[in-house]
Design an enzyme around this catalytic site. Structure first.
Site, PDB file in Angstrom:
ATOM      1  N   SER A 142      93.510  55.064  55.945  1.00 38.60           N
ATOM      2  CA  SER A 142      93.445  53.871  55.091  1.00 38.60           C
ATOM      3  C   SER A 142      94.646  53.911  54.153  1.00 38.60           C
ATOM      4  CB  SER A 142      92.151  53.912  54.269  1.00 38.60           C
ATOM      5  OG  SER A 142      92.167  52.973  53.219  1.00 38.60           O
ATOM      6  N   TYR A 155      86.107  58.031  48.266  1.00 41.74           N
ATOM      7  CA  TYR A 155      86.706  57.503  49.504  1.00 41.74           C
ATOM      8  C   TYR A 155      88.199  57.842  49.559  1.00 41.74           C
ATOM      9  CZ  TYR A 155      87.896  53.951  53.061  1.00 41.74           C
ATOM     10  OH  TYR A 155      88.340  53.305  54.197  1.00 41.74           O
TER      11      TYR A 155
HETATM   12  P1  NAD Z   1      82.150  49.471  59.638  1.00 40.40           P
HETATM   13  O1  NAD Z   1      81.215  49.932  58.569  1.00 40.40           O
HETATM   14  O2  NAD Z   1      82.170  48.048  60.005  1.00 40.40           O
HETATM   15  O3  NAD Z   1      81.902  50.353  60.966  1.00 40.40           O
HETATM   16  C1  NAD Z   1      81.831  51.732  60.868  1.00 40.40           C
HETATM   17  C2  NAD Z   1      81.132  52.282  62.092  1.00 40.40           C
HETATM   18  O4  NAD Z   1      81.022  53.701  61.909  1.00 40.40           O
HETATM   19  C3  NAD Z   1      79.711  51.749  62.267  1.00 40.40           C
HETATM   20  O5  NAD Z   1      79.515  51.513  63.634  1.00 40.40           O
HETATM   21  C4  NAD Z   1      78.843  52.893  61.773  1.00 40.40           C
HETATM   22  O6  NAD Z   1      77.582  52.929  62.408  1.00 40.40           O
HETATM   23  C5  NAD Z   1      79.699  54.092  62.175  1.00 40.40           C
HETATM   24  N1  NAD Z   1      79.368  55.284  61.397  1.00 40.40           N
HETATM   25  C6  NAD Z   1      79.195  55.374  60.055  1.00 40.40           C
HETATM   26  N2  NAD Z   1      78.861  56.628  59.729  1.00 40.40           N
HETATM   27  C7  NAD Z   1      78.820  57.343  60.883  1.00 40.40           C
HETATM   28  C8  NAD Z   1      78.528  58.682  61.214  1.00 40.40           C
HETATM   29  N3  NAD Z   1      78.161  59.578  60.285  1.00 40.40           N
HETATM   30  N4  NAD Z   1      78.618  59.075  62.515  1.00 40.40           N
HETATM   31  C9  NAD Z   1      78.969  58.192  63.460  1.00 40.40           C
HETATM   32  N5  NAD Z   1      79.224  56.898  63.228  1.00 40.40           N
HETATM   33  C10 NAD Z   1      79.154  56.488  61.953  1.00 40.40           C
HETATM   34  O7  NAD Z   1      83.584  49.986  59.195  1.00 40.40           O
HETATM   35  P2  NAD Z   1      85.061  49.487  59.565  1.00 40.40           P
HETATM   36  O8  NAD Z   1      85.532  48.596  58.503  1.00 40.40           O
HETATM   37  O9  NAD Z   1      85.138  49.063  60.988  1.00 40.40           O
HETATM   38  O10 NAD Z   1      85.803  50.874  59.336  1.00 40.40           O
HETATM   39  C11 NAD Z   1      86.140  51.737  60.406  1.00 40.40           C
HETATM   40  C12 NAD Z   1      87.091  52.771  59.866  1.00 40.40           C
HETATM   41  O11 NAD Z   1      88.216  52.120  59.291  1.00 40.40           O
HETATM   42  C13 NAD Z   1      86.506  53.655  58.756  1.00 40.40           C
HETATM   43  O12 NAD Z   1      86.986  54.958  58.898  1.00 40.40           O
HETATM   44  C14 NAD Z   1      87.047  53.002  57.503  1.00 40.40           C
HETATM   45  O13 NAD Z   1      87.115  53.918  56.439  1.00 40.40           O
HETATM   46  C15 NAD Z   1      88.415  52.575  57.976  1.00 40.40           C
HETATM   47  N6  NAD Z   1      89.033  51.527  57.185  1.00 40.40           N
HETATM   48  C16 NAD Z   1      88.381  50.352  57.002  1.00 40.40           C
HETATM   49  C17 NAD Z   1      89.006  49.365  56.231  1.00 40.40           C
HETATM   50  C18 NAD Z   1      88.335  48.039  55.968  1.00 40.40           C
HETATM   51  O14 NAD Z   1      88.838  47.304  55.103  1.00 40.40           O
HETATM   52  N7  NAD Z   1      87.276  47.675  56.634  1.00 40.40           N
HETATM   53  C19 NAD Z   1      90.266  49.592  55.678  1.00 40.40           C
HETATM   54  C20 NAD Z   1      90.898  50.808  55.908  1.00 40.40           C
HETATM   55  C21 NAD Z   1      90.261  51.769  56.681  1.00 40.40           C
END
Ligand code: NAD
Length: 258
Positions: A142, A155
């Site tokens: 991120s 985070y």
């Molecule tokens: P999201 O919450 O929409 O999806 C996350 C997925 O991870 C879900 O399917 C959830 O069930 C799964 N998950 C959560 N905890 C888990 C665990 N302990 N074991 C296995 N699966 C697990 O999130 P997203 O926005 O798609 O984010 C995905 C990745 O991208 C994350 O690492 C997040 O930190 C990163 N990210 C997101 C953003 C954003 O703005 N959405 C920005 C930068 C980075």
């Protein structure tokens, strides 16, 4: 587009958001995909959709914070696909709280899912990749892995750990045929960002649009990034030819043209 035909990928947190988009993009690029998530029904659904579109896709329940479940996932995905060539460490979770309100359990959970999960999954696939002298590990970090912002210290610390792990493993990978890279997106249009906006609406009484604008303004982002943009960057790091990047941190901040 079938650059990845014959290659097999595991995507953690593959049931929604960036993980689901990455699974779709990797499958469209020709890879067999295994989707893993703590929430089994989500990955079962996405895998079924992919199979309906003619791709080979499998779904597994796995909490990436549990070492034995991660080992099970690696075994099951190998059994289903033959071997694991690509790992996308995408599972992640976030909370926002000032330091005085973060509980010990919350801190440990954020570190466990984002940082420890990335370590456990990488360790589980590394030996097989090294034996075959080919592998691609893509970590979903991120912009919070590169700079700080208020109320997201847990985070931010966890994503800095993912970035540090990426840098160190890229060094460890030199000469092995494996590459380790990370994508570092700003706010992406996913359920995780919806949860952040909903918290602001709840605490401030702002409208959804006002809360979203505040989030984007604070991050200096002109727009939300689409999950498919992050997914394309992930596929880019799975490049099969010579001169594959290693140890790169690709920032996506919405300033790119869509
Ligand atoms: P999201 O919450 O929409 O999806 C996350 C997925 O991870 C879900 O399917 C959830 O069930 C799964 N998950 C959560 N905890 C888990 C665990 N302990 N074991 C296995 N699966 C697990 O999130 P997203 O926005 O798609 O984010 C995905 C990745 O991208 C994350 O690492 C997040 O930190 C990163 N990210 C997101 C953003 C954003 O703005 N959405 C920005 C930068 C980075």
């Amino acid at each position: 587009m079938s650059e990845l035909a014959g290659y097999n990928a595991v995507i953690t947190g593959g049931g929604r958001g960036i993980g689901a988009a990455a699974a779709v993009a990797l499958a469209r690029a020709g890879a067999k995909v295994s989707l893993a998530s703590r929430n089994e029904s989500q990955v079962v659904e996405i895998a079924a959709e992919l199979r309906n579109q003619g791709h080979e896709a499998f779904a597994f329940r796995c909490d990436v914070t549990e070492p034995h479940q991660v080992r099970e996932l690696a075994l099951s995905a190998r059994e289903a696909m033959g071997r694991i060539d690509i790992l996308v460490n995408n599972a992640g979770t976030a909370t926002s709280n000032p330091i005085t309100r973060i509980t010990h359990a919350e801190w440990q959970h954020i570190m466990a899912v984002n940082a420890t999960g990335t370590f456990l999954c990488t360790q589980a696939v590394w030996e097989g990749m090294a034996d075959r002298r080919w592998g691609r590990v893509v970590n979903v970090a991120s912009v919070a892995g590169l700079s700080g912002a208020k109320y997201v210290s847990a985070y931010t610390a966890a994503k800095h750990a993912v970035v540090g792990f990426t840098r160190a493993m890229a060094e460890e990978a030199v000469g092995s045929g494996i590459t380790v890279n990370a994508v570092c997106p700003g706010y992406v249009d996913t359920p995780l960002t919806d949860e952040t906006v909903a918290r602001i609406v709840h605490h401030t009484g702002k409208s959804w649009q006002e809360a979203l604008s505040a989030v984007l303004d604070q991050a200096g982002q002109p727009r939300l990034i689409r999950a498919a943009e992050v997914a394309n960057a992930i596929v880019g790091f799975c490049h099969v030819g010579a001169h594959a990047p290693n140890g790169e941190l690709l920032v996506l901040d919405g300033s790119e043209s869509e």
